[in-house]
Structures are given as C-alpha cells and as structure tokens.
Design a protein around this motif. Structure first.
Motif, PDB file in Angstrom:
ATOM      1  N   ASN A   1       0.768  -1.363   0.132  1.00 47.79           N
ATOM      2  CA  ASN A   1       0.088  -0.225   0.084  1.00 47.79           C
ATOM      3  C   ASN A   1       0.697   1.079  -0.002  1.00 47.79           C
ATOM      4  OD1 ASN A   1      -2.190   1.772   0.321  1.00 47.79           O
ATOM      5  ND2 ASN A   1      -3.235   0.141   1.377  1.00 47.79           N
ATOM      6  N   GLY A   2       0.814   2.092   1.010  1.00 48.98           N
ATOM      7  CA  GLY A   2       1.959   3.093   1.202  1.00 48.98           C
ATOM      8  C   GLY A   2       3.121   2.846   0.953  1.00 48.98           C
ATOM      9  N   LEU A   3       4.036   3.988   0.399  1.00 48.72           N
ATOM     10  CA  LEU A   3       5.565   3.624   0.297  1.00 48.72           C
ATOM     11  C   LEU A   3       6.206   4.915   0.336  1.00 48.72           C
ATOM     12  CD1 LEU A   3       6.474   2.425  -3.317  1.00 48.72           C
ATOM     13  CD2 LEU A   3       4.573   3.865  -2.755  1.00 48.72           C
ATOM     14  N   CYS A   4       7.485   4.860   0.770  1.00 48.66           N
ATOM     15  CA  CYS A   4       8.369   5.902   1.076  1.00 48.66           C
ATOM     16  C   CYS A   4       9.745   5.698   1.078  1.00 48.66           C
ATOM     17  CB  CYS A   4       7.860   6.754   2.235  1.00 48.66           C
ATOM     18  SG  CYS A   4       8.192   6.047   3.753  1.00 48.66           S
ATOM     19  N   PHE A   5      10.592   6.716   0.924  1.00 51.19           N
ATOM     20  CA  PHE A   5      12.012   6.413   0.781  1.00 51.19           C
ATOM     21  C   PHE A   5      12.771   6.898   2.225  1.00 51.19           C
ATOM     22  CE2 PHE A   5      11.542   7.049  -3.924  1.00 51.19           C
ATOM     23  CZ  PHE A   5      11.935   5.663  -4.369  1.00 51.19           C
ATOM     24  N   SER A   6      13.506   6.468   2.629  1.00 50.91           N
ATOM     25  CA  SER A   6      14.411   7.212   3.677  1.00 50.91           C
ATOM     26  C   SER A   6      15.136   8.354   3.173  1.00 50.91           C
ATOM     27  CB  SER A   6      15.379   5.837   4.225  1.00 50.91           C
ATOM     28  OG  SER A   6      16.289   5.649   3.424  1.00 50.91           O
ATOM     29  N   PRO A   7      15.504   9.242   4.329  1.00 56.03           N
ATOM     30  CA  PRO A   7      16.106  10.434   3.835  1.00 56.03           C
ATOM     31  C   PRO A   7      17.239   9.946   2.809  1.00 56.03           C
ATOM     32  CG  PRO A   7      15.569  10.544   6.011  1.00 56.03           C
ATOM     33  CD  PRO A   7      15.079   9.402   5.438  1.00 56.03           C
ATOM     34  N   ASP A   8      18.266   9.100   3.178  1.00 59.20           N
ATOM     35  CA  ASP A   8      19.429   8.931   2.614  1.00 59.20           C
ATOM     36  C   ASP A   8      19.308   8.014   1.187  1.00 59.20           C
ATOM     37  OD1 ASP A   8      18.868   6.171   3.564  1.00 59.20           O
ATOM     38  OD2 ASP A   8      20.510   6.116   4.892  1.00 59.20           O
ATOM     39  N   LEU A   9      18.184   7.762   0.853  1.00 59.97           N
ATOM     40  CA  LEU A   9      17.567   6.800  -0.238  1.00 59.97           C
ATOM     41  C   LEU A   9      18.099   5.696  -0.315  1.00 59.97           C
ATOM     42  CD1 LEU A   9      17.708   9.652  -2.797  1.00 59.97           C
ATOM     43  CD2 LEU A   9      15.925   9.229  -1.606  1.00 59.97           C
ATOM     44  N   LYS A  10      18.507   5.042   0.714  1.00 62.88           N
ATOM     45  CA  LYS A  10      18.913   3.767   0.704  1.00 62.88           C
ATOM     46  C   LYS A  10      17.986   2.530   1.132  1.00 62.88           C
ATOM     47  CE  LYS A  10      23.794   4.858   2.123  1.00 62.88           C
ATOM     48  NZ  LYS A  10      24.760   5.120   2.921  1.00 62.88           N
TER      49      LYS A  10
ATOM     50  N   VAL B   1       7.530   0.021   2.880  1.00 62.24           N
ATOM     51  CA  VAL B   1       6.260  -0.484   2.259  1.00 62.24           C
ATOM     52  C   VAL B   1       5.201  -0.925   3.277  1.00 62.24           C
ATOM     53  CG1 VAL B   1       5.084  -1.711   0.573  1.00 62.24           C
ATOM     54  CG2 VAL B   1       7.513  -1.005   0.040  1.00 62.24           C
ATOM     55  N   ALA B   2       4.082  -0.240   3.386  1.00 66.56           N
ATOM     56  CA  ALA B   2       3.059  -0.829   4.236  1.00 66.56           C
ATOM     57  C   ALA B   2       2.085  -2.100   3.455  1.00 66.56           C
ATOM     58  CB  ALA B   2       2.053   0.514   4.759  1.00 66.56           C
ATOM     59  N   ASP B   3       2.211  -3.004   4.284  1.00 58.02           N
ATOM     60  CA  ASP B   3       1.565  -4.256   3.688  1.00 58.02           C
ATOM     61  C   ASP B   3      -0.189  -4.210   4.564  1.00 58.02           C
ATOM     62  OD1 ASP B   3       0.575  -6.597   3.094  1.00 58.02           O
ATOM     63  OD2 ASP B   3       2.332  -7.745   3.636  1.00 58.02           O
ATOM     64  N   THR B   4      -1.124  -4.261   3.600  1.00 56.58           N
ATOM     65  CA  THR B   4      -2.536  -4.143   4.310  1.00 56.58           C
ATOM     66  C   THR B   4      -3.037  -5.279   3.806  1.00 56.58           C
ATOM     67  OG1 THR B   4      -3.208  -3.046   2.229  1.00 56.58           O
ATOM     68  CG2 THR B   4      -2.655  -1.646   4.171  1.00 56.58           C
ATOM     69  N   GLY B   5      -2.353  -6.563   3.531  1.00 55.64           N
ATOM     70  CA  GLY B   5      -2.845  -7.734   3.007  1.00 55.64           C
ATOM     71  C   GLY B   5      -3.668  -8.593   3.923  1.00 55.64           C
ATOM     72  N   SER B   6      -3.585  -8.232   5.304  1.00 54.20           N
ATOM     73  CA  SER B   6      -4.572  -9.009   6.190  1.00 54.20           C
ATOM     74  C   SER B   6      -6.072  -8.617   5.867  1.00 54.20           C
ATOM     75  CB  SER B   6      -4.164  -8.683   7.685  1.00 54.20           C
ATOM     76  OG  SER B   6      -4.373  -7.216   7.728  1.00 54.20           O
ATOM     77  N   SER B   7      -6.309  -7.572   4.955  1.00 53.26           N
ATOM     78  CA  SER B   7      -7.492  -7.149   4.586  1.00 53.26           C
ATOM     79  C   SER B   7      -8.335  -8.547   3.911  1.00 53.26           C
ATOM     80  CB  SER B   7      -7.862  -5.772   4.029  1.00 53.26           C
ATOM     81  OG  SER B   7      -7.186  -6.050   2.803  1.00 53.26           O
ATOM     82  N   HIS B   8      -7.284  -9.059   3.219  1.00 55.90           N
ATOM     83  CA  HIS B   8      -7.876 -10.381   2.328  1.00 55.90           C
ATOM     84  C   HIS B   8      -7.223 -11.736   2.479  1.00 55.90           C
ATOM     85  CE1 HIS B   8      -9.623  -6.811   0.321  1.00 55.90           C
ATOM     86  NE2 HIS B   8     -10.318  -7.296  -0.239  1.00 55.90           N
TER      87      HIS B   8
ATOM     88  N   LYS C   1      10.777  -2.876   5.402  1.00 55.24           N
ATOM     89  CA  LYS C   1      11.758  -2.177   4.756  1.00 55.24           C
ATOM     90  C   LYS C   1      12.780  -3.003   4.028  1.00 55.24           C
ATOM     91  CE  LYS C   1      15.134  -2.467   8.596  1.00 55.24           C
ATOM     92  NZ  LYS C   1      16.154  -1.547   9.278  1.00 55.24           N
ATOM     93  N   TYR C   2      13.089  -2.277   2.917  1.00 50.85           N
ATOM     94  CA  TYR C   2      13.924  -2.951   1.945  1.00 50.85           C
ATOM     95  C   TYR C   2      15.029  -2.341   1.698  1.00 50.85           C
ATOM     96  CZ  TYR C   2       9.633  -5.445   0.460  1.00 50.85           C
ATOM     97  OH  TYR C   2       8.438  -6.303   0.321  1.00 50.85           O
ATOM     98  N   ALA C   3      16.309  -3.025   1.721  1.00 51.33           N
ATOM     99  CA  ALA C   3      17.523  -2.258   1.144  1.00 51.33           C
ATOM    100  C   ALA C   3      17.371  -1.893  -0.566  1.00 51.33           C
ATOM    101  CB  ALA C   3      18.657  -3.025   1.279  1.00 51.33           C
TER     102      ALA C   3
END
Length: 181
Positions: free
Chosen positions: A92-101, A105-112, A122-124
């Motif tokens: 669902n929602g997503l954003c970068f860290s300030p250092d872009l590393k 990502v928000a996971d809202t999968g429990s809805s289904h 978080k992903y590197a």
C-alpha cells in the motif's frame, strides 16, 4: 508535475493534461495502482498495486486480479516498467528514507489474506533500481487500555530525521529506527 495512481489501472502524470505513464506489465493490465513516490535523484516513479480497486466496484473496475500484488518502478529515462517485489501480500503506502538507501512499504494484506501480518516492511535499495529482501520494520500493533490493537498502515511518509509516519483508519503513528524516541 503531479503524479497519480488511478484505480482504473493507470499510473499518470498531469500538468493540465493527463499522460498515462504505465497501464500494464508484461501485457497484463495493472489491477489498481494505489500509492506512488518519485525518487528525488533518478526521477523514477515507484508505485504499489495492491488490487483494491479490482476487488470492488468503487470506480467501476471490479474484476479478477490480472497480476500478483506488487511494487513497480517506472524508469524515468526509458519509461520501462519493472516489478521490484511481489513478496508482500498487498503493498500500500510507500516512501524512501532520507538517505535513499531504504524503501518502506506498508502491507495491508490482512484485509484479504488470513496469514498476512499487519506491518511496515523495509527493503535495502540496491543500485537505485532493485530491492533486497524484506525485513519487518514495524508491526502495526499497540496496546490501548490493556488491549492489543492492530491497525493497517495506509499512507506512510518518512521525515528528514528518518522517522516513518504511518496513518491507519484510527490514528497516526510514529515508527522510528532511532533508539531515543
């Protein structure tokens, strides 16, 4: 320029006119793109396709999911669309860290999906275009009046100090990797 995800399966940009930037991946239409962020250095557009718009008739597009729910990236130079991960239930929602590393990502999968956790992953970021393996950054559970309450992080943003702000239906939460908060 304004970028938008449209539950009609489009990712668009708009500056008085609308330009469709991506409609499909490997010949199949997106289910219902949801949130997007623009990489401030490369200009690439990263977006989620959790499929919610295909699951209901809210915008008249109810139908089967054509693609597995995933996070995608549109290359700003070539317009090529790449799937960066599909290991999340419903990104669902997503954003970068300030250092872009890091990409959160928000996971809202429990809805289904019964087995899906309610969390923020978080992903590197590898070489500005690929992601490493998912690691749980924050569970969306807290205790209120002695009861465990779990929410679903929808929109998320990272501030300049690296704090991730998450919004669910009931509250705004601060999740921090800093030990002093």
């Amino acid at each position: 320029e304004i970028y938008q995800c449209d539950w009609s399966s489009d990712v668009c940009s708009s500056d008085l006119t609308t330009t469709v930037l991506a409609k499909e991946f490997k010949g199949k239409p997106f289910n219902a793109p949801n949130d997007a962020v623009v990489h401030p250095v490369t200009g690439d557009i990263w977006f989620t396709d959790p499929g919610y718009g295909s699951l209901m008739n809210y915008e008249g597009n109810k139908g089967p999911l054509e693609l597995k729910e995933a996070v995608y990236r549109i290359d700003a130079k070539t317009g090529a669309v790449n799937m960066v991960t599909d290991e999340v239930y419903k990104p669902n929602g997503l954003c970068f860290s300030p250092d872009l590393k890091t990409l959160y990502v928000a996971d809202t999968g429990s809805s289904h999906y019964e087995k899906a956790p309610k969390n923020i992953l978080k992903y590197a970021i590898m070489g500005e275009t690929k992601l490493g393996k998912a690691v749980e950054f924050a569970p969306m559970a807290l205790e209120l009046d002695g009861k465990k309450v779990e929410g679903l992080a929808d929109g998320i943003r990272c501030d300049t100090d690296g704090n991730v702000w998450a919004r669910d239906r009931k509250s705004t939460r601060l999740n921090s990797s800093h030990t002093d908060i």
